[in-house]
Design an enzyme around this catalytic site. Structure first.
Site, PDB file in Angstrom:
ATOM      1  NE  ARG A   1      17.308  25.566   2.515  1.00 39.77           N
ATOM      2  CZ  ARG A   1      17.224  24.523   1.723  1.00 39.77           C
ATOM      3  NH1 ARG A   1      18.289  24.073   1.118  1.00 39.77           N
ATOM      4  NH2 ARG A   1      16.091  23.930   1.514  1.00 39.77           N
TER       5      ARG A   1
ATOM      6  CG  ASP B   1      14.681  25.139  -7.120  1.00 42.90           C
ATOM      7  OD1 ASP B   1      14.010  26.071  -7.617  1.00 42.90           O
ATOM      8  OD2 ASP B   1      15.719  24.691  -7.644  1.00 42.90           O
ATOM      9  CD  GLU B   2      15.704  21.710  -1.125  1.00 45.51           C
ATOM     10  OE1 GLU B   2      16.028  22.084   0.021  1.00 45.51           O
ATOM     11  OE2 GLU B   2      16.358  20.891  -1.788  1.00 45.51           O
ATOM     12  CB  SER B   3       9.012  26.128  -0.152  1.00 43.99           C
ATOM     13  OG  SER B   3       8.358  25.626  -1.287  1.00 43.99           O
TER      14      SER B   3
END
Length: 127
Positions: A62, A105-107
């Site tokens: 991201r 944490d959200e890969s």
């Protein structure tokens, strides 16, 4: 020869850099030399990082709110800030690192890899 190819983990890397056809194709595709399931993003050093990426799930990377020129400006302000003002200036970097940890944490590990490469390549104080 000036156009000698070097191979690292099966990815062709041209000695000439961005001027070569292969490097332009990788940059245009946003991929790691066409390796399926991977993505390449450019860092401030222009070297870039490669990481696993799932296009269907959009999982693996991201974009952080500060990259490129804006990140370099922030890091420059931190490096040149007087010691008394450094914690105040560094608060913005701390926020960016926090968002990078949330991405982990959200890969979305690519965000941290890119940030780490940018920090490492900016100045010795971040290494």
């Amino acid at each position: 020869p000036p156009h000698r190819d070097f191979f690292f983990l099966g990815l062709g890397v041209e000695a000439e850099g961005e001027a070569t056809k292969a490097a332009k194709a990788r940059k245009r595709a946003g991929l790691s030399g066409g390796l399926p399931g991977h993505k390449w993003v450019e860092t401030s050093s222009k070297a870039g990082v490669v990481f696993a990426y799932d296009r269907q799930l959009e999982l693996g990377y991201r974009e952080l709110h500060l990259t490129g020129k804006e990140l370099r400006k922030l890091l420059g302000r931190i490096v040149h800030a007087p010691p008394a003002e450094r914690p105040e200036v560094q608060a913005e970097l701390d926020d960016l690192i926090n968002w990078s940890n949330i991405a982990n944490d959200e890969s979305d590990f690519g965000a941290s890899l890119r940030l780490g490469a940018d920090l490492f390549n900016h100045d010795v104080c971040f290494a």
